[in-house]
Enzyme design. Structure first.
Site, PDB file in Angstrom:
ATOM      1  N   SER A 164       0.838  -1.198   0.000  1.00 54.34           N
ATOM      2  CA  SER A 164       0.000   0.000   0.000  1.00 54.34           C
ATOM      3  C   SER A 164       0.877   1.255   0.000  1.00 54.34           C
ATOM      4  O   SER A 164       1.799   1.377  -0.814  1.00 54.34           O
ATOM      5  CB  SER A 164      -0.960  -0.058   1.192  1.00 54.34           C
ATOM      6  OG  SER A 164      -2.001   0.870   1.046  1.00 54.34           O
ATOM      7  N   ARG A 168     -12.580   7.161   8.770  1.00 54.64           N
ATOM      8  CA  ARG A 168     -12.140   5.765   8.886  1.00 54.64           C
ATOM      9  C   ARG A 168     -13.227   4.827   8.353  1.00 54.64           C
ATOM     10  O   ARG A 168     -12.908   3.807   7.716  1.00 54.64           O
ATOM     11  CB  ARG A 168     -11.811   5.421  10.338  1.00 54.64           C
ATOM     12  CG  ARG A 168     -11.150   4.060  10.537  1.00 54.64           C
ATOM     13  CD  ARG A 168      -9.838   3.932   9.793  1.00 54.64           C
ATOM     14  NE  ARG A 168      -9.067   2.754  10.201  1.00 54.64           N
ATOM     15  CZ  ARG A 168      -7.927   2.379   9.637  1.00 54.64           C
ATOM     16  NH1 ARG A 168      -7.414   3.088   8.635  1.00 54.64           N
ATOM     17  NH2 ARG A 168      -7.278   1.304  10.045  1.00 54.64           N
ATOM     18  N   ASP A 182      -8.987  -6.926  -4.014  1.00 59.98           N
ATOM     19  CA  ASP A 182      -8.630  -5.547  -3.619  1.00 59.98           C
ATOM     20  C   ASP A 182      -9.416  -4.539  -4.455  1.00 59.98           C
ATOM     21  O   ASP A 182      -9.296  -4.497  -5.682  1.00 59.98           O
ATOM     22  CB  ASP A 182      -7.117  -5.353  -3.820  1.00 59.98           C
ATOM     23  CG  ASP A 182      -6.598  -4.048  -3.216  1.00 59.98           C
ATOM     24  OD1 ASP A 182      -7.385  -3.095  -3.086  1.00 59.98           O
ATOM     25  OD2 ASP A 182      -5.403  -4.002  -2.893  1.00 59.98           O
ATOM     26  N   HIS A 211      -8.140  -5.183   0.105  1.00 59.96           N
ATOM     27  CA  HIS A 211      -6.850  -4.497   0.242  1.00 59.96           C
ATOM     28  C   HIS A 211      -6.129  -4.866   1.537  1.00 59.96           C
ATOM     29  O   HIS A 211      -4.908  -5.049   1.544  1.00 59.96           O
ATOM     30  CB  HIS A 211      -7.091  -2.984   0.161  1.00 59.96           C
ATOM     31  CG  HIS A 211      -5.833  -2.190   0.238  1.00 59.96           C
ATOM     32  ND1 HIS A 211      -4.849  -2.292  -0.717  1.00 59.96           N
ATOM     33  CD2 HIS A 211      -5.378  -1.302   1.162  1.00 59.96           C
ATOM     34  CE1 HIS A 211      -3.849  -1.483  -0.401  1.00 59.96           C
ATOM     35  NE2 HIS A 211      -4.143  -0.874   0.731  1.00 59.96           N
ATOM     36  N   ASP A 212      -6.870  -4.975   2.647  1.00 62.31           N
ATOM     37  CA  ASP A 212      -6.232  -5.306   3.927  1.00 62.31           C
ATOM     38  C   ASP A 212      -5.598  -6.692   3.925  1.00 62.31           C
ATOM     39  O   ASP A 212      -4.891  -7.049   4.886  1.00 62.31           O
ATOM     40  CB  ASP A 212      -7.245  -5.200   5.085  1.00 62.31           C
ATOM     41  CG  ASP A 212      -7.238  -3.820   5.738  1.00 62.31           C
ATOM     42  OD1 ASP A 212      -6.305  -3.037   5.458  1.00 62.31           O
ATOM     43  OD2 ASP A 212      -8.162  -3.538   6.523  1.00 62.31           O
TER      44      ASP A 212
END
Ligand SMILES: CC(=O)SCCNC(=O)CCNC(=O)[C@H](O)C(C)(C)COP(=O)(O)OP(=O)(O)OC[C@H]1O[C@@H](n2cnc3c(N)ncnc32)[C@H](O)[C@@H]1OP(=O)(O)O
Ligand SMILES: N[C@@H](CCO)C(=O)O
Length: 339
Positions: free
Chosen positions: A137, A203, A291, A320-321
């Site tokens: 990332s 967030r 992702d 993505h995580d």
């Protein structure tokens, strides 16, 4: 953080790409393992948006004997990025000119400034060459930028769901996060709780891009039919609280999203394709099939413009995580790549 970082203090002004200057700079960092006599066993790990210099907190498996990058073999360095709340100079740092934390007086900075800071640490540690640079990332943003600034510095690069330039899609995600922060009227006040409702909303927006519907359906389904108080609702709210508790103050997070948007290895270098062609390191580029931020087709396009590249894709439900949760799969690919 479970273990205090070492601190490098650098006096004199630190000039920033966008025109500001920090009167002084400090860099928080961790190292593991020993630098060998030939000084050719350095692994430099670049962390992403909200992590820190202590790998044990977020990629702990990298430090085990089973890791392709075990500290039994390598000297591993990880430095906290400029603007992060975990020890390197940031909006939470005391401004020596006022004796108060910078908060919203902190200047705009870029990924190039992050790299500039870490090059000062590199010089302090006496490192002449890095055997393996690793970043996921935004960590990969720094690796890309450094590899173009000094094409002979990295022997190998391992780049996970990252890219050479911020994309319109990701800029739109960050912009949405900034809209949320700016909607909190307290966001530019000078204290830790300034703009915290905005941070929670930002967030929440970020989580929707770091994950995807599959993982939410799997982990946040309610056991019984209900009309309110859904698990997914409480999860997404909890993630905001967690980030606030982790010292992500509103202006600090706002600036980090601006830094990500600035990322473009092709700026003033004739464009991104030309800059990718300047990379001399052997690159392992890893994408994640689910992702939403760094989609596989974009990752393939990037790989097709890097001179020496091995492209691999892993399966993850995490989106993505996955770069944080699937270290086991990444480790297998790293072992294959490093031979
Ligand atoms: C000091 C530090 O910096 S430590 C943090 C280091 N981590 C990083 O720097 C990277 C950023 N972290 C992340 O992105 C994530 O934490 C990941 C990707 C590493 C891990 O993801 P996950 O394992 O799914 O954990 P995630 O944090 O999403 O959610 C689990 C948390 O949500 C809570 N939770 C789960 N479901 C719900 C729900 N329905 N309602 C409320 N809370 C919930 C869990 O109890 C757990 O709480 P805890 O973190 O206080 O133990
Ligand atoms: N979960 C990651 C997302 C950004 O890569 C973080 O919080 O740093």
């Amino acid at each position: 953080m479970s273990e205090n970082p070492e601190i490098l203090k650098i006096g004199g002004g630190f000039a920033l790409e966008r025109g500001g200057e920090l009167p002084e700079l400090q860099i928080a960092y961790h190292t593991w393992g020993e630098l060998n006599e030939a000084k050719d066993n350095v692994v430099w790990v670049f962390h992403a948006l909200t992590a820190n210099s202590n790998l044990a907190d977020w990629w702990g498996d990298i430090l085990t004997p089973e890791s392709a990058l075990s500290p039994e073999k390598y000297f591993i360095v990880c430095a906290n990025i400029l603007g992060s709340p975990y020890g390197t100079t940031s909006p939470l740092t005391t401004n020596p000119e006022t004796g108060e934390p910078y908060y919203s007086d902190f200047p705009l900075y870029t990924i190039r400034d992050m790299v500039h800071a870490h090059k000062l640490l590199r010089d302090h540690l006496g490192i002449k060459k890095v055997a393996i640079g690793l970043g996921g990332s935004m960590g990969g943003f720094q690796a890309y930028e450094w590899a173009v600034q000094e094409p002979e510095f990295f022997e190998k690069l391992i780049l996970v769901v990252t890219g050479p330039k911020e994309s319109p899609w990701r800029i739109a995600v960050h912009s949405s996060q900034r809209v949320a922060i700016e909607a909190d009227p307290t966001w530019k006040e000078s204290h830790m709780r300034a703009g915290e409702h905005g941070v929670a909303a930002a967030r929440a927006i970020g989580m929707l891009s770091y994950r995807n519907h599959t993982i939410f359906n799997k982990t946040q389904a309610d056991a019984e039919p209900q009309v309110d108080d859904f698990r997914a609702d409480s999860y997404i709210r909890y993630q905001g609280k967690k980030l606030i508790d982790r010292k992500f103050q509103a202006y600090l997070l706002w600036l980090l999203t601006k830094a990500m948007d600035s990322h473009d290895i092709g700026r003033d270098r004739g464009g991104v394709e030309k800059a990718l062609g300047m990379i001399q390191a052997d690159v392992l580029q890893i994408s994640i099939d689910s992702d939403l931020l760094f989609a596989a087709d974009e990752q393939q396009w990037i790989a097709s413009h890097i001179p020496n590249v091995t492209y691999r894709e892993i399966h993850s439900l995490y989106g993505h995580d996955g770069f944080l949760t699937e270290f086991g799969k990444i480790n297998v690919l790293m072992k294959e790549f490093l031979g």
